[in-house]
Design an enzyme around this catalytic site. Structure first.
Site, PDB file in Angstrom:
ATOM      1  CG  ASP A  69     100.906  18.556  78.217  1.00 39.69           C
ATOM      2  OD1 ASP A  69     100.274  17.714  77.550  1.00 39.69           O
ATOM      3  OD2 ASP A  69     100.502  19.011  79.315  1.00 39.69           O
ATOM      4  CD  GLU A  89      96.804  17.429  72.750  1.00 40.73           C
ATOM      5  OE1 GLU A  89      96.736  18.570  73.251  1.00 40.73           O
ATOM      6  OE2 GLU A  89      97.551  16.551  73.191  1.00 40.73           O
ATOM      7  CG  ASP A 106      95.942  14.388  81.294  1.00 36.83           C
ATOM      8  OD1 ASP A 106      97.183  14.249  81.429  1.00 36.83           O
ATOM      9  OD2 ASP A 106      95.411  15.490  81.080  1.00 36.83           O
TER      10      ASP A 106
END
Ligand code: GLC
Length: 789
Positions: free
Chosen positions: A407, A410, A484
């Site tokens: 997670d 990015e 999300d």
């Protein structure tokens, strides 16, 4: 702050449209054709054209200098040797393979591509390739009135992206995703164009921030990037499946996941203690709700330090993993890239000493704020760092863990830009480049490091990896979830075209957080979302800290019953889904697909965003609105059988159908077959009997393939699999199955059964020419034993 008010549209604050002001690359001034590669000079730069296969051609234009053939790490394939003929006239250069014809107009330099049947694929007209002195590059193509666009990875909005303008810049977006949310966690600069039922594809292999503009101009679309070259591949199609085969030949396909990874997964930010995890597992077992995986979100760690467990909350992780595994439940922990800046923490020490962290050109480490506070970030662009990170995962595999959740890759950083300083200079295996150029690769390369590390530690067992961020090629390592979302009905609706477009972007193993991550879910929403989840390739219920819990039993018995029914249905359908996963591995064809893929000549399917198909013969039309028990279903050509009632519905028509809370509308195409197993507690339980369901028609042929293997090891790569190819012919009173087995795997199931739906009672069934006799079964449908092992 003011930007959140009407001030944002204060006169004088209009947005400037970016793709104006480009300069054309000009005329062709010189050319050279050698070893199948055309090198052409325009007035400003260099173009190279080369074929990878007869149906794949690459164009590299550097408007500022020499064209480089170096590719991004998305690519895993070298060009094949292709017979290319070169011809030239006063105005044109023509390159031809067996399947494609590329015409290059000299003045100005423009590219037009046809297939060898004369079908126009792409054309540059008044506008072609261009650049800005600030180093941006752009490529225009004509957009036909009838063109429809799919793919582009993870985007909000409807299925067909015509009229959209989309940015590729991996971004952590917690703000509610809505139709104008643009860049999300994944950048997949690839799309498919459908025109008159025929498809072609383009992959823009540029890692800079890029924009695909299908909105600004009526007659052209464009793709542009902030830097680098115009480097793109054209895939000839002509079907969407062929385009995906072509694209995934270059960027890779999913490994076949372990079977447990396609079961039901339960997550929460966070299950905070060992005790809580055990209780969740036990509740699933007591209630008989199937479950394969429980996730550990960030609270399992000691101060959010990766590769640690908090001693108080999780005193004995090894025992926990072992006990749960004995019950058939696996534990998948989250691993974020940020390593806490803490001189007493061994991972940080190793990272600094080994020079593993991202740095500025001046040599100082980049630090950013994430869950653990000030953190350093491994530089995954370096092979040495990927190896180090992979090796660190022995920490998890030694505990009996075989799945990892990546997670914040990015990478997300809690600052104004939401990410790493773009000035950071990545090592990039000896070819240093800024974060501005390589940002979009961070998640992909973290996936590479993690997957390969785990693969090595698991010694022949298949790892499972889930990732939030990625670039083209991420499918080789990880399943993708859509980040999300919220417990909004709109987000359930949006998840369908989003996951379908991920599938059309080479990422078939995808899904959204079932029930919604942020915001409070409710029983009806969770029930309807679980119905969808049961048929989404990746199936995980996840919810956020501070919001309503959403385990299947959270909203009372009425909803629990429905939710359980659909988790069980998932397990029943696993043989069918697993077969489709194996197909995706072999060909790149998605498991969950839009109707347009199977019915490209039917305009009713072009932007059909609230229905999907599983394989080529099952239509799912979920209810995605509150307090609604009716909806319109479009069924394409053929006749369709209601999975629950057996009722037949005519195709090429819209139907108003009713679906009470416990009904997910499922339609199987008449004349086709599916393979189902039994309901199980988890994938450790094996099927004794596998059942083929034939939805008999009066007259039809269909080819069904059933795939199976051990579901755990890589032995399938060595031929240890079973691919049962079944040719089904239905006639008025007869059914003929011609069965051929490939591979040498002996399946766990002992009996292969056939149930014939809506056949006459006096039909005859033949397998490879031999007549079978009907057996008594617990359904009132004619049932036959095909094989007894
Ligand atoms: C991010 C993830 C979410 C996770 C949370 C805490 O928001 O997208 O899934 O639960 O971080 O780790």
């Amino acid at each position: 702050m003011l930007e959140d008010t009407s001030f944002a549209i204060h006169p004088g604050k209009e947005k400037i449209i970016e793709n104006t002001d480009y300069r054309d690359i000009g005329n062709l001034v010189q050319k050279h054709f050698e070893h199948g590669v055309l090198t052409a000079h325009s007035e400003t730069g260099e173009l190279k054209v080369l074929f990878y296969r007869d149906d794949i051609v690459r164009f590299v234009m550097n408007p500022f200098g020499q064209a480089s053939l170096k590719s991004s790490p998305a690519l895993i394939k070298e060009p094949e040797s292709v017979d290319v003929t070169f011809t030239e006239t006063n105005s044109l250069i023509v390159l031809e393979s067996k399947l494609l014809k590329v015409e290059i107009n000299k003045e100005p330099l423009r590219v037009t591509i046809f297939d060898q049947e004369g079908r126009l694929i792409v054309r540059e007209g008044k506008k072609g390739m261009g650049y800005k002195p600030s180093k941006e590059v752009i490529c225009y193509k004509e957009m036909g009135e009838k063109d429809h666009f799919y793919g582009f990875g993870e985007k909000t909005g409807f299925l067909d992206k015509r009229g959209e303008k989309m940015t590729m810049w991996n971004s952590d977006v917690y703000a509610p995703h809505n139709p104008e949310t643009d860049a999300l966690y994944q950048s997949i600069p690839f799309f498919i164009t459908l025109r008159d039922g025929k498809a072609h594809g383009i992959f823009f292999d540029n890692t800079f921030k890029s924009t695909f503009d299908l909105r600004t101009e009526e007659e052209y679309y464009s793709f542009m990037a902030e830097g680098g070259q115009i480097d793109y591949y054209l895939f000839a199609g002509p079907s969407m499946k062929e385009v995906l085969e072509q694209y995934t030949t270059l960027t890779g396909r999913i490994p076949i996941p372990p079977k447990w990874a396609i079961g039901y997964h339960q997550s929460r930010y966070s299950y905070e203690t060992e005790q809580e995890v055990r209780e969740i597992a036990n509740t699933f077992l007591e209630k008989g709700i199937p479950l394969d995986v429980i996730y550990l979100d960030i609270h399992y760690m000691d101060g959010y330090r990766v590769f640690t467990f908090d001693q108080n909350r999780f005193p004995n992780p090894k025992q926990l993993v072992k006990d749960l595994k004995e019950k058939g439940i696996r534990v998948v922990p989250i691993v974020d890239p940020g390593v806490k800046e803490d001189p007493e923490y061994d991972v940080y020490q190793e990272g600094v000493k080994g020079d593993h962290f991202c740095k500025y050109i001046e040599g100082n480490i980049y630090f950013g704020d994430v869950w653990p506070g000030n953190s350093a970030f491994p530089d995954f662009t370096s092979e040495k760092v990927r190896k180090w990170w992979g090796e660190k995962h022995k920490f998890y595999s030694d505990l009996g863990i075989d799945g990892i959740w990546n997670d914040m890759n990015e990478p997300a950083v809690f600052n104004e830009t939401k990410t790493m300083d773009v000035k950071v200079m990545h090592e990039n295996d000896g070819d240093p480049k800024t974060h501005r150029e390589l940002h979009n690769l961070y998640g992909l390369l973290m996936g590479n490091a993690t997957y390969n590390g785990m693969k090595q530690h698991l010694q022949g067992k298949r790892p499972f990896l889930l990732t939030r961020s990625g670039f083209s090629g991420v499918q080789r390592y990880a399943a993708v979830w859509t980040g999300d979302n919220r417990s909004f009905w709109e987000h359930l609706q949006m998840s369908l075209p989003m996951v379908m477009n991920l599938g059309l972007s080479g990422i078939p193993f995808a899904g959204s957080d079932v029930g919604g991550f942020a915001h409070d879910s409710n029983g009806e929403l969770l029930a309807r979302w679980t119905q969808v989840g049961a048929f989404t390739p990746y199936f995980r219920n996840h919810s956020a800290l501070g919001f309503a819990r959403q385990e299947p039993w959270s909203f009372g018995e009425k909803y629990e019953k429905v939710i359980k029914k659909y988790i069980q249905l998932r397990y029943k359908w696993l043989p069918q889904l697993y077969t489709l996963f194996a197909e995706a591995h072999r060909t790149g064809t998605p498991i969950m697909r839009p109707l347009v893929m199977e019915y490209p000549n039917d305009a009713n399917t072009y932007n059909l965003s609230d229905q999907f198909m599983i394989g080529d013969n099952v239509v799912i039309a979920p209810i995605v609105h509150p307090f609604v028990t009716h909806r319109v279903v479009y069924l394409p050509a053929g006749r369709w059988v209601d999975y629950w009632t057996g009722k037949i519905l005519e195709g090429n028509q819209h139907h108003l159908i009713q679906a009470e809370l416990d009904v997910l509308p499922i339609y199987v195409k008449e004349g086709t077959m599916i393979a189902l197993g039994a309901v199980k507690q988890n994938t450790n339980e094996k099927d004794e009997t596998l059942t083929l369901h034939l939805y008999k028609s009066e007259l039809s042929t269909y080819q069904f393939t059933l795939y199976d293997d051990d579901g755990l090891s890589f032995d399938y790569e060595k031929g240890n699999y079973l691919r049962k190819i079944i040719k089904v012919t239905c006639q008025e009173k007869e059914v003929h199955l011609e069965i051929k087995d490939e591979g040498n795997f002996k399946p766990d199931w002992r009996t292969l059964e056939l149930i014939v739906h809506h056949g006459e009672s006096d039909i005859n069934v033949y397998v490879n020419g031999k007549r079978l006799s009907d057996i008594k079964s617990n359904t009132d449908l004619p049932t036959y034993v095909i094989e007894q092992n």
